[in-house]
Design a protein around this motif. Sequence first.
Motif, PDB file in Angstrom:
ATOM      1  N   THR A  72       0.866  -1.181   0.000  1.00  0.00           N
ATOM      2  CA  THR A  72       0.000   0.000   0.000  1.00  0.00           C
ATOM      3  C   THR A  72       0.899   1.226   0.000  1.00  0.00           C
ATOM      4  OG1 THR A  72      -1.706  -1.161   1.265  1.00  0.00           O
ATOM      5  CG2 THR A  72      -1.826   1.248   1.199  1.00  0.00           C
ATOM      6  N   ALA A  73       0.813   2.012  -1.065  1.00  0.00           N
ATOM      7  CA  ALA A  73       1.687   3.176  -1.222  1.00  0.00           C
ATOM      8  C   ALA A  73       0.883   4.462  -1.149  1.00  0.00           C
ATOM      9  CB  ALA A  73       2.435   3.105  -2.550  1.00  0.00           C
ATOM     10  N   TYR A  74       1.468   5.470  -0.541  1.00  0.00           N
ATOM     11  CA  TYR A  74       0.886   6.807  -0.468  1.00  0.00           C
ATOM     12  C   TYR A  74       1.851   7.753  -1.176  1.00  0.00           C
ATOM     13  CZ  TYR A  74      -2.093   4.631   3.038  1.00  0.00           C
ATOM     14  OH  TYR A  74      -2.979   3.799   3.687  1.00  0.00           O
ATOM     15  N   ILE A  75       1.410   8.290  -2.314  1.00  0.00           N
ATOM     16  CA  ILE A  75       2.294   9.033  -3.205  1.00  0.00           C
ATOM     17  C   ILE A  75       1.745  10.437  -3.450  1.00  0.00           C
ATOM     18  CG2 ILE A  75       3.455   9.042  -5.444  1.00  0.00           C
ATOM     19  CD1 ILE A  75       4.162   6.648  -3.695  1.00  0.00           C
ATOM     20  N   SER A  76       2.589  11.451  -3.263  1.00  0.00           N
ATOM     21  CA  SER A  76       2.218  12.819  -3.581  1.00  0.00           C
ATOM     22  C   SER A  76       2.894  13.208  -4.888  1.00  0.00           C
ATOM     23  CB  SER A  76       2.656  13.768  -2.460  1.00  0.00           C
ATOM     24  OG  SER A  76       2.390  15.112  -2.822  1.00  0.00           O
ATOM     25  N   GLU A  77       2.124  13.258  -5.974  1.00  0.00           N
ATOM     26  CA  GLU A  77       2.699  13.520  -7.291  1.00  0.00           C
ATOM     27  C   GLU A  77       2.995  14.994  -7.527  1.00  0.00           C
ATOM     28  OE1 GLU A  77       0.036  11.728 -10.080  1.00  0.00           O
ATOM     29  OE2 GLU A  77       0.930   9.734  -9.790  1.00  0.00           O
ATOM     30  N   ARG A  78       2.478  15.858  -6.671  1.00  0.00           N
ATOM     31  CA  ARG A  78       2.713  17.291  -6.850  1.00  0.00           C
ATOM     32  C   ARG A  78       3.979  17.761  -6.138  1.00  0.00           C
ATOM     33  NH1 ARG A  78      -3.039  20.598  -6.856  1.00  0.00           N
ATOM     34  NH2 ARG A  78      -4.106  19.276  -8.381  1.00  0.00           N
ATOM     35  N   GLN A  79       4.693  16.832  -5.509  1.00  0.00           N
ATOM     36  CA  GLN A  79       5.935  17.187  -4.818  1.00  0.00           C
ATOM     37  C   GLN A  79       7.044  16.267  -5.307  1.00  0.00           C
ATOM     38  OE1 GLN A  79       5.530  17.893  -0.497  1.00  0.00           O
ATOM     39  NE2 GLN A  79       3.343  17.625  -0.760  1.00  0.00           N
ATOM     40  N   PRO A  80       7.521  16.469  -6.537  1.00  0.00           N
ATOM     41  CA  PRO A  80       8.575  15.602  -7.085  1.00  0.00           C
ATOM     42  C   PRO A  80       9.860  15.701  -6.271  1.00  0.00           C
ATOM     43  CG  PRO A  80       8.298  17.568  -8.433  1.00  0.00           C
ATOM     44  CD  PRO A  80       7.169  17.565  -7.456  1.00  0.00           C
ATOM     45  N   GLY A  81      10.615  14.611  -6.267  1.00  0.00           N
ATOM     46  CA  GLY A  81      11.874  14.591  -5.537  1.00  0.00           C
ATOM     47  C   GLY A  81      11.739  14.261  -4.067  1.00  0.00           C
ATOM     48  N   ARG A  82      10.519  13.994  -3.606  1.00  0.00           N
ATOM     49  CA  ARG A  82      10.338  13.638  -2.201  1.00  0.00           C
ATOM     50  C   ARG A  82      10.985  12.287  -1.917  1.00  0.00           C
ATOM     51  NH1 ARG A  82       5.182  14.449   1.074  1.00  0.00           N
ATOM     52  NH2 ARG A  82       4.557  12.443   0.238  1.00  0.00           N
ATOM     53  N   PRO A  83      11.427  12.086  -0.679  1.00  0.00           N
ATOM     54  CA  PRO A  83      11.929  10.756  -0.326  1.00  0.00           C
ATOM     55  C   PRO A  83      10.780   9.752  -0.288  1.00  0.00           C
ATOM     56  CG  PRO A  83      11.860  12.183   1.609  1.00  0.00           C
ATOM     57  CD  PRO A  83      11.542  13.050   0.421  1.00  0.00           C
ATOM     58  N   VAL A  84      11.131   8.478  -0.301  1.00  0.00           N
ATOM     59  CA  VAL A  84      10.151   7.420  -0.120  1.00  0.00           C
ATOM     60  C   VAL A  84      10.610   6.574   1.054  1.00  0.00           C
ATOM     61  CG1 VAL A  84      11.280   5.953  -1.849  1.00  0.00           C
ATOM     62  CG2 VAL A  84       8.912   5.492  -1.181  1.00  0.00           C
ATOM     63  N   THR A  85       9.680   6.306   1.971  1.00  0.00           N
ATOM     64  CA  THR A  85       9.975   5.528   3.161  1.00  0.00           C
ATOM     65  C   THR A  85       9.249   4.197   3.090  1.00  0.00           C
ATOM     66  OG1 THR A  85      10.221   7.558   4.477  1.00  0.00           O
ATOM     67  CG2 THR A  85       9.916   5.491   5.678  1.00  0.00           C
ATOM     68  N   PHE A  86      10.002   3.110   3.149  1.00  0.00           N
ATOM     69  CA  PHE A  86       9.442   1.761   3.135  1.00  0.00           C
ATOM     70  C   PHE A  86       9.256   1.306   4.580  1.00  0.00           C
ATOM     71  CE2 PHE A  86      11.598   2.301  -0.889  1.00  0.00           C
ATOM     72  CZ  PHE A  86      10.670   1.802  -1.798  1.00  0.00           C
ATOM     73  N   VAL A 135       5.883  14.575   4.727  1.00  0.00           N
ATOM     74  CA  VAL A 135       7.302  14.802   4.414  1.00  0.00           C
ATOM     75  C   VAL A 135       7.898  13.740   3.501  1.00  0.00           C
ATOM     76  CG1 VAL A 135       7.720  16.036   6.567  1.00  0.00           C
ATOM     77  CG2 VAL A 135       8.068  13.556   6.486  1.00  0.00           C
ATOM     78  N   SER A 136       7.174  12.638   3.284  1.00  0.00           N
ATOM     79  CA  SER A 136       7.733  11.535   2.503  1.00  0.00           C
ATOM     80  C   SER A 136       6.618  10.720   1.881  1.00  0.00           C
ATOM     81  CB  SER A 136       8.581  10.629   3.414  1.00  0.00           C
ATOM     82  OG  SER A 136       8.995   9.465   2.742  1.00  0.00           O
ATOM     83  N   ASP A 137       6.869  10.205   0.675  1.00  0.00           N
ATOM     84  CA  ASP A 137       6.006   9.150   0.170  1.00  0.00           C
ATOM     85  C   ASP A 137       6.223   7.925   1.045  1.00  0.00           C
ATOM     86  OD1 ASP A 137       5.126  10.821  -1.833  1.00  0.00           O
ATOM     87  OD2 ASP A 137       6.440   9.976  -3.371  1.00  0.00           O
ATOM     88  N   VAL A 138       5.205   7.094   1.157  1.00  0.00           N
ATOM     89  CA  VAL A 138       5.253   5.959   2.078  1.00  0.00           C
ATOM     90  C   VAL A 138       4.800   4.701   1.356  1.00  0.00           C
ATOM     91  CG1 VAL A 138       4.225   4.953   4.157  1.00  0.00           C
ATOM     92  CG2 VAL A 138       4.886   7.366   4.141  1.00  0.00           C
ATOM     93  N   VAL A 139       5.534   3.609   1.557  1.00  0.00           N
ATOM     94  CA  VAL A 139       5.145   2.310   1.023  1.00  0.00           C
ATOM     95  C   VAL A 139       5.075   1.324   2.182  1.00  0.00           C
ATOM     96  CG1 VAL A 139       5.680   0.447  -0.585  1.00  0.00           C
ATOM     97  CG2 VAL A 139       6.276   2.807  -1.169  1.00  0.00           C
ATOM     98  N   VAL A 188      15.918   7.193  -0.134  1.00  0.00           N
ATOM     99  CA  VAL A 188      15.238   6.006   0.385  1.00  0.00           C
ATOM    100  C   VAL A 188      15.473   5.886   1.892  1.00  0.00           C
ATOM    101  CG1 VAL A 188      15.224   3.479   0.387  1.00  0.00           C
ATOM    102  CG2 VAL A 188      15.300   4.737  -1.784  1.00  0.00           C
ATOM    103  N   TYR A 189      14.370   5.737   2.622  1.00  0.00           N
ATOM    104  CA  TYR A 189      14.429   5.465   4.058  1.00  0.00           C
ATOM    105  C   TYR A 189      13.692   4.159   4.334  1.00  0.00           C
ATOM    106  CZ  TYR A 189      16.185  10.164   4.712  1.00  0.00           C
ATOM    107  OH  TYR A 189      16.959  11.293   4.646  1.00  0.00           O
ATOM    108  N   ILE A 190      14.138   3.463   5.361  1.00  0.00           N
ATOM    109  CA  ILE A 190      13.500   2.212   5.783  1.00  0.00           C
ATOM    110  C   ILE A 190      13.102   2.359   7.241  1.00  0.00           C
ATOM    111  CG2 ILE A 190      13.839  -0.248   6.203  1.00  0.00           C
ATOM    112  CD1 ILE A 190      15.766  -0.275   3.837  1.00  0.00           C
ATOM    113  N   LEU A 191      11.835   2.084   7.534  1.00  0.00           N
ATOM    114  CA  LEU A 191      11.307   2.176   8.889  1.00  0.00           C
ATOM    115  C   LEU A 191      10.785   0.802   9.284  1.00  0.00           C
ATOM    116  CD1 LEU A 191       8.948   5.013  10.205  1.00  0.00           C
ATOM    117  CD2 LEU A 191       8.823   2.669  11.030  1.00  0.00           C
ATOM    118  N   GLY A 192      11.423   0.210  10.284  1.00  0.00           N
ATOM    119  CA  GLY A 192      11.002  -1.098  10.770  1.00  0.00           C
ATOM    120  C   GLY A 192      10.761  -1.074  12.258  1.00  0.00           C
TER     121      GLY A 192
END
Length: 494
Positions: A72-86, A135-139, A188-192
Amino acid sequence: MAAVMVLCTAGSGISAATDDAGDNDLPIPAPMRVETSHKGIFGGVRTEYKAIVSNLSLKNEAGEVYADAVTTAYISERQPGRPVTFVFNGGPGSSSIWLHMGLVGPKRVVVPSDAEDPGLAPYRVVDNEHSLIGVSDVVMIDPIGTGYSRLAGKGAPEDVYGLAEDARTVAQIIREWVRANNRWNTPVYILGESFGTTRAAAMLPYLEGGAEPLRVNGLILISQALDYTGSSPFPDNFVAYVTYLPTEAATAWYHGKVAKQGSLEDYLQEVRAFAVGEYLPALFKGSSLGKDELERVAGKLAGYLGLDVGYVKRANLRVLGGRFVKELLRDKGLAVGRLDSRYVLDEIDDTADGPRTDAASAAISGPYSAAFHSYMRNDLGVELDRPYYVSGPEVGREWVWVREPEGYYEPEYVNTAPDLAESMRSNASLRVMVASGYYDFATPFFDAEYTFWRHGIDMSRVTMTYYEAGHMMYLHQPSLEAVARDIKAFIAGE
């Protein structure tokens, strides 16, 4: 938040097999994507985003499908270059429901902040202003065998259900998601959380090495469990008696079993000093410990534990963590929680040496499950013909920590801290945040310090944070606000 279904291929599609599946193979689900549009305010930032629930076919080296991973991904397409946190939880065998509905996602289920019983449905689900989406896209990743993710095609339990196999598989999920979404040049960030931190460290060699290296900007470790030596309270493991003592002292403090003077943080500094300077040497001496020293250490230890000194002496200074949670409030017929010792449970057997049920898990499992299933169906429009496993039953049955060791081998505690230490040397910019709860009996906070001090980890790139809550510190409202603020600052490099 408004939601409009944009795309869903193959309907529910989740059990449809492609032509790649042979007669004796597991079904290979058809491609599936459910996309909805939303907007919200997170950390004061108004954000428009898409929620995308989709699957990825994982293939082995022979090009054969062995698993189907649903994210399940949460993506903000209006803010290019944002980090993505898995993001993933632990177990092994846990889905990502806890972080999804408690800390990271756009909605969260509200449970009592003071560790009281949450009662019965309907449970309150609110917009989560503390979500990382600002602050980040989230997967959100559900490892194979959890959530909607399953073995498929040529897949077998031995391909996935082990420490190395799990690390390799989840690293593959991240790489394939990056490939499918063209996010190669994204921070890329990883949150566990919990075993998810074990996984996060173990998967770094699979992510950052190999044919397609993918460097990680930062790890966010919630209730870390890298080296299990200090989080395994077994009778023959005297290290754990030391690493658990500050958590036991904090719990006694919380439940009024010790006199409260000054702040909890100052008190725990005193306990740490005793644990290392007096308690550890006494345990090391064992039966050679003199009578006077035994009396002195037993008295201090009983005072910090909030227990009778006679009990501490009968235990030979070795009060097991699993027994402490039953012993502390035995006079009231209550056991404190393992995941969060603020919680209490009135059990039938008041004479048992340990609790039968974790008070915290008993309180929160129902609300989280009900809220998540309702959210997926009613907000995200996901209707799949397979159950969502909050805890994967096959993972628990089939899990093997180490497969076929070569040469001389003796059992040892799980330890992925060296993987992190090595990765921080090969990736000189990798940063780490470690978040610990004072009332956590699953992964005690003093063990986090013990682990990070002794494995050659570059502490100049490690941020340690603490909260007056348990394993899932976001159950406590002030701690939720604090940990969310700390994570966002970490991602921002502050």
